[in-house]
Scaffold this motif. Structure first.
Motif, PDB file in Angstrom:
ATOM      1  N   THR A 100      -1.971   5.550   3.377  1.00  0.00           N
ATOM      2  CA  THR A 100      -2.018   4.779   4.356  1.00  0.00           C
ATOM      3  C   THR A 100      -2.656   5.995   5.431  1.00  0.00           C
ATOM      4  O   THR A 100      -3.556   5.642   6.256  1.00  0.00           O
ATOM      5  CB  THR A 100      -0.930   3.820   4.785  1.00  0.00           C
TER       6      THR A 100
ATOM      7  N   GLN B 270      -8.573  -1.202   8.042  1.00  0.00           N
ATOM      8  CA  GLN B 270      -8.650   0.517   7.644  1.00  0.00           C
ATOM      9  C   GLN B 270      -9.768   0.812   7.489  1.00  0.00           C
ATOM     10  O   GLN B 270      -9.963   1.941   6.790  1.00  0.00           O
ATOM     11  CB  GLN B 270      -7.370   0.693   6.560  1.00  0.00           C
TER      12      GLN B 270
ATOM     13  N   GLN C  18       0.641  -1.121  -0.489  1.00  0.00           N
ATOM     14  CA  GLN C  18       0.090   0.230  -0.163  1.00  0.00           C
ATOM     15  C   GLN C  18       0.757   1.229  -0.182  1.00  0.00           C
ATOM     16  O   GLN C  18       1.778   1.472   0.773  1.00  0.00           O
ATOM     17  CB  GLN C  18      -0.835   0.120   1.224  1.00  0.00           C
TER      18      GLN C  18
END
Length: 597
Positions: free
Chosen positions: A139, A174, A134
């Protein structure tokens, strides 16, 4: 039938080719938005995966073709051929196995390139850990979005791996909602998959923003009323998303994360308390993040109006119950600030349960650098020398404080400090013992028989190490000494030995707790040896070199081992969590980074 008609249209095929060619050629054009007539406040951000959160499959394909001498564009063309009934789309719908996909897709690619194409190699690269990582900017953005109270979702056209799991190399925590084409049996740009995502979010289309790298996917989302951003470059897309949301998506407070559910605190009562304490009438939202710490005294970053604060609260569960006294921290820092010791400015100690349900104290946030790796990678030799010198000097400053002048004359247990500490940690080790360890048994016999005669009584930090110091970002100056819950009055050489533990530990440890310098070249690094560091301290403090330095180092290692043993026993009894990093002497080491906490 909708998908078949869509893929059979020449317009769509052109759009798919254009989108992938854009990735392949590496063009970074300004992100394009598909307009829609909706409006209102956004409540969620929906992310595509490939090309948005992780590298684009198109770019991975282009690099793989170049490295394997395959005709450029082969993979991209094979993706499009067959439309809804082509192997790629069927694979993303979960309609065929990996084995069947590789056979059909390989045949298409070989026909296009007029040579045998090892598509299994491409799929392995596409799903490998070194590629499917990622983007850090994404992030950070997701963390900030969630910290503001918005929801997040990932809406991905993906596929099953040979092990039967879906290809989603992301931390699912997330996202509030995860929608995968291979699980749902439908792919973007079919409107049904967007509606499914919105339904699970519990939102209207106009309340969400969707990021994707392909025009057809964005156009389908926009037709439903979803605001869209085309991602050609993650950094550019984040800037556009920031403009829409009205707040920064950069992780401006290092080593923070959204507050974990297990340690949530009531925002409304906290905000009321803060407004009364600070005398602010700000109507802006209270920002609350958690420093990446474990079970020992959860710590939060709090922003209200122009006030940046740190909140430290008690933890219901502690590894060493008698030592986690926030009142001790608060009193120590308040007293030492008056003596010129660099500590965060404390504001209030709150014991009222009506605020957040548990005692806590507040201090001002002190931005700066915390060095997690004792070898100080990335710094010049002279900078490393200056950092360790500053560390040594501030320890001397702490130990020079006049106890009576700062009101700490009754602090701790005056008297035989070393003997008391040895007995305390032997008892603590026995409570946590799970098996007989000969080395520990030898120390338990040796330490009480070699107690040094204490020459001086000073404030003792109790856990003085490099990573408990906040440094100025541009010079070797300690701005704040953190984590005072083990402070007391005792023998200052215990602190000196504690700050030298890293000198005797190897650098290969994956955790900051055990990461050391014993296999490093101190001269080459510019870092003083333990003996040089001790001489520096004694010179600054104007005391003779101790004759029993080995005792202090042995005791420091015994104390560390006792705490590690306690952590191990807690793990066996199920009292630790996967989220909790290693806790040592009440302090937590989340890894590399910069933060106060």
């Amino acid at each position: 039938m909708y998908i078949r008609q869509l893929f059979q249209s020449s317009h769509l095929q052109w759009a798919w080719r254009a989108a992938f060619l854009e990735h392949i050629q590496g063009r970074h054009q300004r992100a394009r938005r598909w307009a829609h007539s909706g409006g209102g406040t956004y409540k969620a951000v929906i992310f595509d995966m490939g090309g948005v959160l992780i590298p684009s499959p198109g770019r991975v394909a282009a690099e793989w073709e170049l490295q394997n001498h395959i005709l450029p564009g082969t993979i991209q063309k094979a993706w499009i051929l067959g439309g809804e009934n082509g192997p790629w789309i069927k694979f993303m719908r979960g309609a065929i196995t990996t084995e069947d996909f590789l056979q059909e897709f390989g045949r298409l690619c070989s026909e296009i390139s007029k040579t045998s194409v090892p598509v299994g190699s491409f799929l392995s690269l596409l799903t490998s850990e070194q590629v499917a990582k990622q983007f850090p900017v994404m992030t950070d953005a997701i963390t900030q979005i969630r910290a503001k109270g918005l929801r997040t979702a990932v809406l991905s056209n993906n596929f099953y791996l040979p092990n039967g799991k879906s290809f989603l190399p992301l931390d699912r925590k997330q996202f509030d909602v995860v929608v995968e084409s291979c699980l749902e049996g439908v792919c973007k740009p079919d409107p049904r998959i967007y509606r499914l995502c919105l339904e699970r979010l519990g939102l209207q289309p106009s309340e969400s923003i969707f990021l994707d790298d392909l025009g057809p996917n964005l156009k389908a989302a926009a037709s439903l009323g979803i605001h869209t951003i085309q991602v050609n470059d993650p950094e550019t897309a984040i800037k556009e998303l920031e403009a829409l949301l009205g707040f920064t998506l950069r992780m401006v407070i290092p080593n923070t994360c959204p507050v974990r559910k297990t340690v949530e605190i009531p925002r409304d009562s906290l905000e009321k308390y803060l407004k009364d304490l600070l005398g602010t009438q700000s109507t802006g939202p209270l920002e609350l993040l958690q420093f990446e710490q474990g079970q020992s005294n959860p710590t939060y970053y709090v922003r209200l109006a122009n006030h940046q604060l740190v909140l430290r609260r008690k933890s219901p569960e502690t590894l060493v119950p008698s030592t986690h006294a926030l009142e001790r921290e608060f009193r120590t820092m308040k007293a030492l600030a008056n003596a010129g010791v660099p500590v965060p400015k404390v504001l209030d100690l709150c014991k009222d349960s009506w605020v957040i349900g548990i005692p806590f104290y507040l201090m001002e946030y002190c931005p700066g650098l915390i060095y997690r790796d004792p070898s100080l990678p990335g710094l010049e030799l002279s900078q490393r020398q200056a950092i360790y010198t500053a560390m040594n000097r501030v320890l001397c400053k702490i130990h020079s404080v006049d106890l009576k002048a700062v009101g700490l004359q009754d602090y701790g247990k005056h008297g035989d400090y070393i003997s008391h500490q040895v007995q305390t940690w032997i008892k603590q080790y026995r409570v946590s013992e799970t098996r007989t360890i000969p080395a520990m048994e030898r120390l338990i016999q040796w330490l009480p028989c070699h107690l040094p005669r204490q020459q001086k009584m000073t404030v003792v930090h109790g856990d003085f190490r490099l990573d408990n110091l906040v440094f100025h970002p541009e010079k070797a100056e300690v701005l704040a000494v953190l984590h005072w819950e083990f402070s007391t009055v005792g023998d200052p050489l215990v602190d000196v030995a504690c700050s030298c533990l890293a000198h005797y530990l190897p650098s290969s440890s994956p955790t900051s707790l055990l990461r050391g310098l014993s296999d490093c070249d101190f001269t080459q690094l510019g870092i003083p040896t333990a003996e040089e560091y001790l001489r520096m301290y004694c010179l600054h403090s104007e005391i003779p070199l101790p004759e029993n330095w080995n005792f202090y180092m042995a005791f420091s290692f015994f104390r560390m081992a006792a705490v590690v043993q306690g952590i191990y026993k807690h793990s066996l009894t199920g009292q630790s969590t996967k989220e909790s990093p290693t806790v040592v002497l009440g302090c937590v080491f989340p890894g590399r980074g910069e933060s106060q906490g």
